[in-house]
Write a protein that holds these residues in place. Structure first.
Motif, PDB file in Angstrom:
ATOM      1  N   LYS A 306      13.072 -35.454  39.774  1.00  0.00           N
ATOM      2  CA  LYS A 306      11.778 -36.066  40.055  1.00  0.00           C
ATOM      3  C   LYS A 306      10.650 -35.039  39.959  1.00  0.00           C
ATOM      4  N   ALA A 307      10.926 -33.811  40.380  1.00  0.00           N
ATOM      5  CA  ALA A 307       9.905 -32.761  40.336  1.00  0.00           C
ATOM      6  C   ALA A 307       9.413 -32.516  38.914  1.00  0.00           C
ATOM      7  N   LEU A 309       9.612 -34.842  36.397  1.00  0.00           N
ATOM      8  CA  LEU A 309       8.909 -36.071  35.974  1.00  0.00           C
ATOM      9  C   LEU A 309       7.491 -36.119  36.532  1.00  0.00           C
ATOM     10  N   ASP A 310       7.322 -35.646  37.759  1.00  0.00           N
ATOM     11  CA  ASP A 310       5.995 -35.665  38.388  1.00  0.00           C
ATOM     12  C   ASP A 310       5.008 -34.753  37.654  1.00  0.00           C
ATOM     13  N   LYS A 311       5.532 -33.709  37.013  1.00  0.00           N
ATOM     14  CA  LYS A 311       4.660 -32.758  36.306  1.00  0.00           C
ATOM     15  C   LYS A 311       4.462 -33.120  34.832  1.00  0.00           C
ATOM     16  N   ASP A 313       3.394 -34.526  31.323  1.00  0.00           N
ATOM     17  CA  ASP A 313       2.175 -35.082  30.731  1.00  0.00           C
ATOM     18  C   ASP A 313       2.478 -36.382  29.986  1.00  0.00           C
TER      19      ASP A 313
END
Length: 317
Positions: A306-307, A309-311, A313
């Motif tokens: 998830k970390a 995916l959160d970053k 673009d």
């Protein structure tokens, strides 16, 4: 009389820097090593930005089809075209142009290490008729990304053409960064694009993930490596985002279209402002883009944290 003379000089100066003065048609000859999305994006970005800058430009476009000998033939042909500027896209094409063309400004783009490739004396002072843009990958950040996605990574496979100076320089960096992270490196080299499938197969069972550098030979046959990776659940990563769109899992890289646009700004400095390549520093792009392909990750048996995916673009599903 003095007033009239000063007025005339002022009018001449104004006209010299007016849009009308830029109405001249410039001839740009392009030597591109091979057709693949990253290099095509450079060319498109260059052409688009030249038009937006108001430069009327005629192009002579040559593609070497990944053949180093053809790049030399193209460079010789370009001499006969007598262009105002030469655009060399990728290291082999840039090396051929630098070797053959001495009296015409040569701009390179998508060249990772122009110093090691013998194109310039240094990034700050190129020293000849050749300058341009480096696309050296942020290898340290890319290795950290791969380890985050594949936490059990002990050995990283790499596929590259040892005949491309650009690729050798990148692999040296990969080895250095992997050493810091406690990761071994397994190499598979190719001489041409037809060897990519076999090279990918040779890595099965020897590594937990594979990395494709900015290697024109391998990227031109990327689908071969993707096929092997999917069949054997071997996570495949690239150093350019265009390859993520084709089926690699992820990349943290520069935007090649934007690189082409920035190269066009350098071209304007040469054509319109009269700057000399010898004193124009090699430029780079600072902004990086993180792209993730969830479909590719699933086919290769990887869950994206998830970390990451959160970053991202851009996420391809």
């Amino acid at each position: 009389m003095r007033i009239l003379k000063r007025l005339a000089l002022a009018i001449i100066a104004l006209v010299a820097f007016s849009p009308a003065a830029m109405a001249e048609t410039y001839v740009v000859s392009i030597n591109q090593f091979v057709e693949h999305p990253a290099l095509d994006a450079v060319q498109k970005g260059f052409v688009d930005a030249m038009k937006e800058q108001g430069l009327d430009t005629k192009y002579n476009i040559h593609i070497a089809q990944a053949n180093p000998s053809t790049t030399v033939q193209i460079a010789s042909q370009i001499l006969g075209e007598n262009p105002n500027l030469v655009l060399a896209i990728a290291t082999p094409s840039a090396q051929a142009c630098a070797q053959k063309i001495k009296d015409i400004p040569v701009l390179f783009s998508a060249v990772s290490d122009p110093v090691s490739a013998g194109l310039v004396k240094s990034f700050e002072k190129p020293g000849s008729n050749v300058t341009g843009m480096s696309d050296m990958s942020p290898v340290d950040k890319q290795m950290e990304l791969i380890k985050t996605i594949v936490p059990g990574l002990k050995t990283l496979g790499v596929i590259y053409n040892a005949g491309e100076a650009n690729s050798v320089a990148q692999i040296d960096l990969v080895k250095s960064e992997c050493k810091k992270l406690g990761i071994g490196v397994e190499e598979a080299t190719v001489a041409n694009s037809s060897g990519v499938y076999q090279a990918a197969q040779s890595l099965i069972g020897k590594c937990q993930a594979v990395y494709i550098p900015l290697d024109n030979t391998v990227v031109s046959a990327l689908e071969s490596a993707i096929k092997v990776a999917a069949e054997h659940k071997l996570p495949l990563f690239s150093s350019d985002t265009e390859s993520v769109g084709r089926g690699t899992i992820a990349a943290l890289a520069i935007d090649y279209y934007q690189m082409g646009r920035q190269t066009a700004k350098m071209a304007k400095k040469i054509l319109v402002e009269g700057q000399k390549p010898a004193s124009m520093p090699v430029e780079t792009l600072d902004d990086l883009e993180l792209m993730v392909n969830l479909k590719a990750a699933k086919s290769m048996g990887v869950d994206i944290p998830k970390a990451v995916l959160d970053k991202a673009d851009k996420i391809i599903e």
